[in-house]
Motif scaffolding. Structure first.
Motif, PDB file in Angstrom:
ATOM      1  N   GLU A 197       0.677 -13.787   1.079  1.00 41.22           N
ATOM      2  CA  GLU A 197       0.625 -14.675  -0.132  1.00 41.22           C
ATOM      3  C   GLU A 197       1.448 -14.343  -1.407  1.00 41.22           C
ATOM      4  OE1 GLU A 197      -3.387 -14.897  -1.740  1.00 41.22           O
ATOM      5  OE2 GLU A 197      -4.050 -16.027   0.161  1.00 41.22           O
ATOM      6  N   ARG A 198       1.538 -12.749  -1.704  1.00 44.17           N
ATOM      7  CA  ARG A 198       2.433 -12.331  -2.561  1.00 44.17           C
ATOM      8  C   ARG A 198       3.963 -12.604  -2.211  1.00 44.17           C
ATOM      9  NH1 ARG A 198      -1.418  -7.960  -2.412  1.00 44.17           N
ATOM     10  NH2 ARG A 198       0.189  -6.814  -1.084  1.00 44.17           N
ATOM     11  N   ALA A 199       4.100 -12.557  -1.177  1.00 39.49           N
ATOM     12  CA  ALA A 199       5.570 -12.496  -0.595  1.00 39.49           C
ATOM     13  C   ALA A 199       6.055 -14.098  -0.884  1.00 39.49           C
ATOM     14  CB  ALA A 199       5.703 -12.370   0.669  1.00 39.49           C
ATOM     15  N   ARG A 200       4.985 -15.045  -0.596  1.00 39.06           N
ATOM     16  CA  ARG A 200       5.385 -16.443  -0.572  1.00 39.06           C
ATOM     17  C   ARG A 200       5.392 -16.730  -2.372  1.00 39.06           C
ATOM     18  NH1 ARG A 200       1.327 -18.061   2.648  1.00 39.06           N
ATOM     19  NH2 ARG A 200       2.425 -18.557   4.696  1.00 39.06           N
ATOM     20  N   ARG A 201       4.797 -16.023  -3.197  1.00 37.44           N
ATOM     21  CA  ARG A 201       4.909 -16.366  -4.599  1.00 37.44           C
ATOM     22  C   ARG A 201       6.276 -15.797  -5.173  1.00 37.44           C
ATOM     23  NH1 ARG A 201      -0.767 -15.351  -5.288  1.00 37.44           N
ATOM     24  NH2 ARG A 201      -0.355 -13.273  -5.606  1.00 37.44           N
ATOM     25  N   ARG A 202       6.865 -14.711  -4.521  1.00 36.80           N
ATOM     26  CA  ARG A 202       8.100 -14.288  -5.229  1.00 36.80           C
ATOM     27  C   ARG A 202       9.308 -14.740  -4.140  1.00 36.80           C
ATOM     28  NH1 ARG A 202       5.745  -9.190  -2.534  1.00 36.80           N
ATOM     29  NH2 ARG A 202       7.197  -8.833  -0.757  1.00 36.80           N
ATOM     30  N   HIS A 203       8.890 -15.740  -3.544  1.00 36.98           N
ATOM     31  CA  HIS A 203       9.874 -16.429  -2.568  1.00 36.98           C
ATOM     32  C   HIS A 203      10.639 -15.535  -1.648  1.00 36.98           C
ATOM     33  CE1 HIS A 203       9.150 -19.748  -5.295  1.00 36.98           C
ATOM     34  NE2 HIS A 203       9.573 -19.133  -6.311  1.00 36.98           N
ATOM     35  N   ALA A 204       9.970 -14.817  -1.182  1.00 38.61           N
ATOM     36  CA  ALA A 204      10.284 -13.747  -0.022  1.00 38.61           C
ATOM     37  C   ALA A 204       9.810 -14.155   1.283  1.00 38.61           C
ATOM     38  CB  ALA A 204      10.110 -12.265  -0.402  1.00 38.61           C
ATOM     39  N   GLY A 224     -12.062  -1.289  10.087  1.00 41.41           N
ATOM     40  CA  GLY A 224     -11.211  -1.620   8.999  1.00 41.41           C
ATOM     41  C   GLY A 224     -10.484  -2.829   9.400  1.00 41.41           C
ATOM     42  N   THR A 225     -10.692  -3.621  10.374  1.00 43.27           N
ATOM     43  CA  THR A 225      -9.713  -4.657  10.939  1.00 43.27           C
ATOM     44  C   THR A 225      -9.918  -5.584  10.301  1.00 43.27           C
ATOM     45  OG1 THR A 225     -11.186  -4.860  12.888  1.00 43.27           O
ATOM     46  CG2 THR A 225      -9.079  -3.707  13.227  1.00 43.27           C
ATOM     47  N   LEU A 226     -11.234  -6.156   9.465  1.00 48.87           N
ATOM     48  CA  LEU A 226     -11.368  -7.198   8.972  1.00 48.87           C
ATOM     49  C   LEU A 226     -10.723  -7.176   7.548  1.00 48.87           C
ATOM     50  CD1 LEU A 226     -12.929  -9.863   8.352  1.00 48.87           C
ATOM     51  CD2 LEU A 226     -14.723  -8.807   7.792  1.00 48.87           C
ATOM     52  N   SER A 227     -10.680  -5.998   6.958  1.00 43.60           N
ATOM     53  CA  SER A 227     -10.204  -5.647   5.730  1.00 43.60           C
ATOM     54  C   SER A 227      -8.694  -5.744   5.939  1.00 43.60           C
ATOM     55  CB  SER A 227     -10.392  -4.467   5.166  1.00 43.60           C
ATOM     56  OG  SER A 227     -11.728  -4.157   4.815  1.00 43.60           O
ATOM     57  N   LEU A 228      -8.102  -5.360   7.311  1.00 45.79           N
ATOM     58  CA  LEU A 228      -6.852  -5.588   7.313  1.00 45.79           C
ATOM     59  C   LEU A 228      -6.378  -6.951   7.485  1.00 45.79           C
ATOM     60  CD1 LEU A 228      -3.877  -3.937   8.290  1.00 45.79           C
ATOM     61  CD2 LEU A 228      -4.672  -4.317  10.683  1.00 45.79           C
ATOM     62  N   ALA A 229      -6.966  -7.712   8.091  1.00 46.17           N
ATOM     63  CA  ALA A 229      -6.742  -9.236   8.199  1.00 46.17           C
ATOM     64  C   ALA A 229      -6.577  -9.656   6.813  1.00 46.17           C
ATOM     65  CB  ALA A 229      -7.809  -9.964   8.989  1.00 46.17           C
ATOM     66  N   GLU A 230      -7.450  -9.329   5.891  1.00 48.26           N
ATOM     67  CA  GLU A 230      -7.362  -9.921   4.551  1.00 48.26           C
ATOM     68  C   GLU A 230      -6.221  -9.392   3.895  1.00 48.26           C
ATOM     69  OE1 GLU A 230     -11.255  -9.465   2.363  1.00 48.26           O
ATOM     70  OE2 GLU A 230     -10.208 -10.289   0.583  1.00 48.26           O
ATOM     71  N   ALA A 231      -5.883  -7.928   3.949  1.00 41.41           N
ATOM     72  CA  ALA A 231      -4.755  -7.397   3.299  1.00 41.41           C
ATOM     73  C   ALA A 231      -3.365  -8.028   3.873  1.00 41.41           C
ATOM     74  CB  ALA A 231      -4.751  -5.897   3.717  1.00 41.41           C
ATOM     75  N   ILE A 232      -3.386  -8.352   5.271  1.00 46.68           N
ATOM     76  CA  ILE A 232      -2.259  -8.876   5.655  1.00 46.68           C
ATOM     77  C   ILE A 232      -2.081 -10.297   5.051  1.00 46.68           C
ATOM     78  CG2 ILE A 232      -1.035  -9.906   7.611  1.00 46.68           C
ATOM     79  CD1 ILE A 232      -2.301  -7.846   9.380  1.00 46.68           C
ATOM     80  N   GLY A 233      -3.076 -11.270   5.072  1.00 50.99           N
ATOM     81  CA  GLY A 233      -3.104 -12.412   4.453  1.00 50.99           C
ATOM     82  C   GLY A 233      -2.704 -12.458   2.788  1.00 50.99           C
ATOM     83  N   ARG A 234      -3.234 -11.464   2.082  1.00 51.69           N
ATOM     84  CA  ARG A 234      -3.018 -11.240   0.653  1.00 51.69           C
ATOM     85  C   ARG A 234      -1.583 -10.952   0.406  1.00 51.69           C
ATOM     86  NH1 ARG A 234      -6.466 -13.416  -1.639  1.00 51.69           N
ATOM     87  NH2 ARG A 234      -8.865 -12.643  -1.387  1.00 51.69           N
ATOM     88  N   ALA A 235      -1.027 -10.060   1.092  1.00 53.78           N
ATOM     89  CA  ALA A 235       0.483  -9.554   1.303  1.00 53.78           C
ATOM     90  C   ALA A 235       1.372 -10.607   1.384  1.00 53.78           C
ATOM     91  CB  ALA A 235       0.680  -8.483   1.892  1.00 53.78           C
TER      92      ALA A 235
END
Lengths: 371, 521
Positions: free
Chosen positions: A218-225, A205-216
């Motif tokens: 991105e979401r943090a950036r969108r809410r200026h966190a 599951g580490t490829l999925s983990l890399a993608e999940a980290i990247g997505r999270a």
């Protein structure tokens, strides 16, 4: 089975940079290569470790070489596809899947390029859950698997096949010398593995983990966190270790590795404190002083430096004077914390006379170490 | 005497300097065509100073025109792109990561041909002259005369790029050729990007430089003409026509260099307070500290060194709000509408300028402040502004302890004379035209970025040769040999490699060499 598409590349690359823990090289160029292949119609299928049939074999793919050379010698089209064919010829039967050699940094993308060029699915698992500098530092080799067959292909299509290598440390020595002769960069098949070996030895599951980290992130950036919030969302065991400004980077090259020490002066609530991080390509150890209890984190746990302005993970080659960083600690996958693994990737293996005191938890949030 | 001109988005500033002394300065509105504004500024400057035109020896121009041309994709020419790398590097062709709009604006014809070097200096492949002539014929068939040539590891050995340029000129005698080696440092994609942008600016560069030269002639000025570069040094006008892309980031650099020049301070934090933002940068040995990461220019990744600047939403027009019993300033600003919208001008927006008026720090405006906006309130707001500046200064500092802060810009009056973490606050005269002063006093320099084999037996000798080469290049660029010094040497080892290959960056600068004194003086 699922697919990685063009719009997923950015998240995978950003998460892979975090898991690089300072090493693995920048994923930027690899991501461009993959995007181009996808725009030309290539597809990257991802399967779980449980999916390939037991009798199938596949190459462990990675890139090998100096990142500072790689920024000049851009990747050459078709190299990983050729390697997949070459390993099939060496084995006398075609490969059925691609195994990831290292999920940290640019090497997370190399197997996806191999998948796009060969049409074979890539298995969502890797043998370290991070980046490490040498070929023996992964769960396959720690378990005693031999680097058989080992292949290197240079940018001009010259392929080297090494057989009967007795162990991973010998492989490291030969491969390093050949990579240098190949101009400082090469595509690598560390070994061929069968589906059972991937299932039992790799970290799932580490490829999925890399993608999940990247997505999270991105979401943090969108809410200026801060993006550190995103990393903590994706990896439950994340600890915020320090915040400060890089005030000194001392570099030296030892035995072909970029070694050095980074000094970070505390800001905000950390004012008046100093953190010292040693690296050998990857970040190895973080300390606030010289006593044993001053060690905040050591390998194989992951040290991540997030540059404040961009929110991106910093490779050790990019750290410089004046940058403001959040320093995060991520617990390593339990596979890297067994006694056998610590002998190869623990602090003592890197020359530090300190005991490994793990951060609580597991990189993937799994409950416990199976018996 | 030198004249410095800074063309900004709103104002065109010009200063006349005798050594380090400001003789006269003017500020006029930037005009649509830029040239008219420059000519107005210069005419007014020469008139107000009543100095004979022939006493002006050099004119230095800092301009955003080239950056704007790239950002807006206007006035760019078609480029023939030649990459010397085959058989390698094919997985990422030239311009791969460019924004589509800019690719359309440049409308390139791309050829990847054999060539390039390995890090140790052996060729990846030899140049095939016929292959390059063939590419040049393809460019010519499309009416292209601007050609960008970039080879793998050309900073290690530029000979192939030069050979390719000669071959292109055989086919296209009027070609304007940009070489990667002349423009960028290590990092093929980034160097190639900068090289293509440079070639695309071919027409804009000729128009700007020729237009500026013509304006000088009309005003009777026979002075030498220079443009300021990203790193704060000068480039002669004829070179600027060939390397316009080297000027795209000179704005903040000039402001910081101006602060250094006016004050004579070489190490300080420079705080430039404007109407909307405060830019904080750091001077190290008289030059702005460069930013670490790749610089994106209109979405294109390049590897220029740009100054490291921290921008805060803090300026004269910043809106002020009361929140949770405290005060919040910015980041939004009324900007140039200050004189209509601020309380002190009869408007309804509460701004930082109003706080300064209430506190008695500024005397301006047309209307009395409403009740409650008294001295105590004004001082509370200004204290918050000072705290924000202190935080920014602290973040930009590179070592513990107190620093000197130089305050420039029209809004610098909003900050107090004592700041935490600051040893001394310096408010130089003519701070409002620091950019133009920075341009007028810019030095001449050169940078080389190479891969060298620094094995211990030859280390001193080889580093010495690189230092010498950097100094010679600075003199070629117009520096006075007596003042040239090496200001920076940076070594980066290559990882995962045996041997002693090291990337070495050496920068040398000196004062602009004076022309021989004219007869009869």
């Amino acid at each position: 089975m699922r697919e990685i598409r063009e719009e997923d590349i950015g998240a995978v690359a950003e998460g892979a940079a975090v898991l690089g823990a300072g090493g693995g090289g920048s994923p930027y160029q690899s991501a461009l290569v993959l995007r181009r292949l996808m725009r030309q119609g290539a597809r990257v299928r991802v399967v779980d470790a449980s999916e390939p049939a037991s009798d199938e074999v596949g190459p462990i793919l990675a890139g090998m070489g100096a990142p500072t050379v790689g920024i000049e010698r851009l990747p050459t089209a078709g190299r990983f596809g050729h390697l997949v064919e070459a390993v099939g010829r060496a084995l006398g039967r075609p490969a059925g899947f691609i195994a990831i050699g290292e999920i940290g940094g640019g090497n997370a993308i190399s197997p996806l390029i191999g998948s796009a060029e060969s049409g074979l699915p890539v298995v969502d698992a890797d043998p370290m859950g991070r980046a490490f500098p040498e070929l023996q530092m992964n769960t396959y080799m720690i378990a005693g698997l031999r680097p058989q067959p080992l292949l290197l292909e240079d940018a001009k299509g010259v392929t080297a096949l090494l057989e009967h290598l007795p162990d991973a440390r010998t492989a490291e020595r030969y491969a390093r010398a050949l990579t240098w002769a190949m101009g400082g960069g090469a595509g690598l098949v560390l070994a061929a593995v069968n589906a059972d070996q991937v299932r039992h030895l790799a970290i799932p599951g580490t490829l999925s983990l890399a993608e999940a980290i990247g997505r999270a992130m991105e979401r943090a950036r969108r809410r200026h966190a801060p993006t550190s919030e995103g990393v903590a969302e994706a990896v439950a065991g994340t600890r915020h270790l320090f915040y400060g400004k890089v005030v000194d980077v001392e570099r030296r090259t030892a035995a072909g590795f970029a070694r050095g020490t980074i000094r970070i002066e505390g800001l905000g609530s950390r004012r008046g404190q100093e953190l010292r991080i040693d690296f050998q390509n990857e970040y190895l150890i973080a300390r606030t002083g010289d006593r044993m209890e001053d060690v905040l984190l050591a390998v194989p746990d992951l040290l991540v430096l997030l540059e404040e302005e961009s929110g991106r993970a910093l490779g050790s080659e990019a750290v410089r004077y004046g940058l403001r960083v959040d320093v995060l600690g991520l617990p390593a996958a339990w596979e890297m914390k067994t006694e056998a693994a610590l002998a190869v990737v623990g602090p003592k293996a890197f020359g530090y006379d300190v005991d490994f005191r793990p951060l609580p938890g597991d990189l993937l949030g799994r409950a416990a170490v199976p018996a | 005497m030198h004249v410095g001109v800074d063309v900004g988005g709103t104002h065109t500033d010009a200063v006349l300097m005798d050594g380090r002394r400001v003789v006269a300065w003017v500020k006029v509105a930037t005009t649509e065509d830029v040239a008219t504004g420059i000519e107005q500024a210069l005419a007014e400057l020469v008139r107000s100073a009543s100095v004979p035109a022939e006493r002006v020896e050099a004119v230095m121009l800092g301009t955003t025109q080239f950056a704007n041309a790239i950002v807006q994709g206007r006035g760019l020419v078609r480029v023939g792109v030649l990459r010397l790398a085959l058989p390698i590097g094919t997985a990422i062709p030239p311009l791969e990561d460019w924004p589509p709009d800019l690719v359309r604006a440049v409308d390139p014809v791309v050829r990847q041909v054999h060539g390039g070097f390995e890090v140790i200096g052996t060729p990846v492949a030899e140049v095939d002259p016929e292959e390059i002539r063939d590419a040049a014929r393809a460019f010519r068939a499309q009416g292209i005369r601007d050609v960008a040539i970039t080879g793998v590891f050309s900073p290690v050995d530029p000979s192939q790029e030069r050979l390719a340029a000669d071959l292109v000129r055989e086919v296209i005698p009027e070609a304007r050729v940009s070489l990667g080696y002349d423009i960028g440092s290590l990092g093929l994609l980034q160097r190639e990007n900068a090289c293509v942008l440079n070639a695309a600016l071919g027409d804009v560069a000729e128009r700007v430089v020729d237009g500026f030269s013509a304006a000088l002639r009309r005003l009777g000025l026979t002075a030498r003409l220079y443009l300021t570069q990203n790193d704060g040094t000068l480039m002669a006008a004829d070179l600027a026509k060939r390397y316009p892309v080297r000027t795209v980031g000179s704005g903040p650099t000039n402001s910081m260099r101006g602060a250094a020049a006016i004050t004579g301070i070489r190490d300080a934090v420079v705080v430039d307070v404007g109407g909307t933002t405060t830019d904080v940068g750091v001077l190290v040995a008289g030059f702005p500290r460069p930013a670490a990461v790749y610089v994106s220019l209109a979405g294109v990744t390049t590897n220029f060194r740009m100054p490291d600047v921290l921008s805060l939403g803090l300026g004269g027009g910043s809106r002020v709000r009361e929140e949770d019993g405290g005060v919040r300033i910015g980041p939004d600003s009324v900007g140039y509408r200050l004189t209509e919208e601020a309380l002190a001008f009869g408007g309804t927006a509460v701004t930082l300028t109003d706080a300064a008026v209430a506190a008695g720090r500024l005397a301006l405006g047309t209307h009395p402040l409403p009740p409650g906006r008294d001295r105590a309130w004004g001082e509370r707001v200004l204290a918050e502004a000072a705290r924000m500046a202190e935080e920014a200064i602290d973040r930009m500092k590179t070592q513990a302890g107190e620093v000197t802060a130089v305050l420039v810009g029209g809004g610098s009056v909003l900050l107090p004379d004592a700041l935490e973490g600051v040893r001394e606050v310096v408010r130089p005269p003519h701070a409002q035209v620091a950019n133009a002063v920075g341009a007028a006093l810019a030095q001449v320099g050169a940078e080389i970025d190479r891969v060298a084999d620094l094995d211990p037996a030859h280390r001193a000798e080889r580093l010495g040769a690189l230092r010498q080469e950097a100094m010679e290049r600075a003199v070629e660029a117009g520096a006075d040999p007596a003042t040239v010094e090496v200001v920076e040497v940076e070594e980066t080892p290559f990882t995962y490699m045996p041997g002693h290959q090291v990337r070495v960056r050496v920068r040398a600068v000196g004062d602009l060499a004076a022309l021989p004194a004219p007869a009869g003086r």
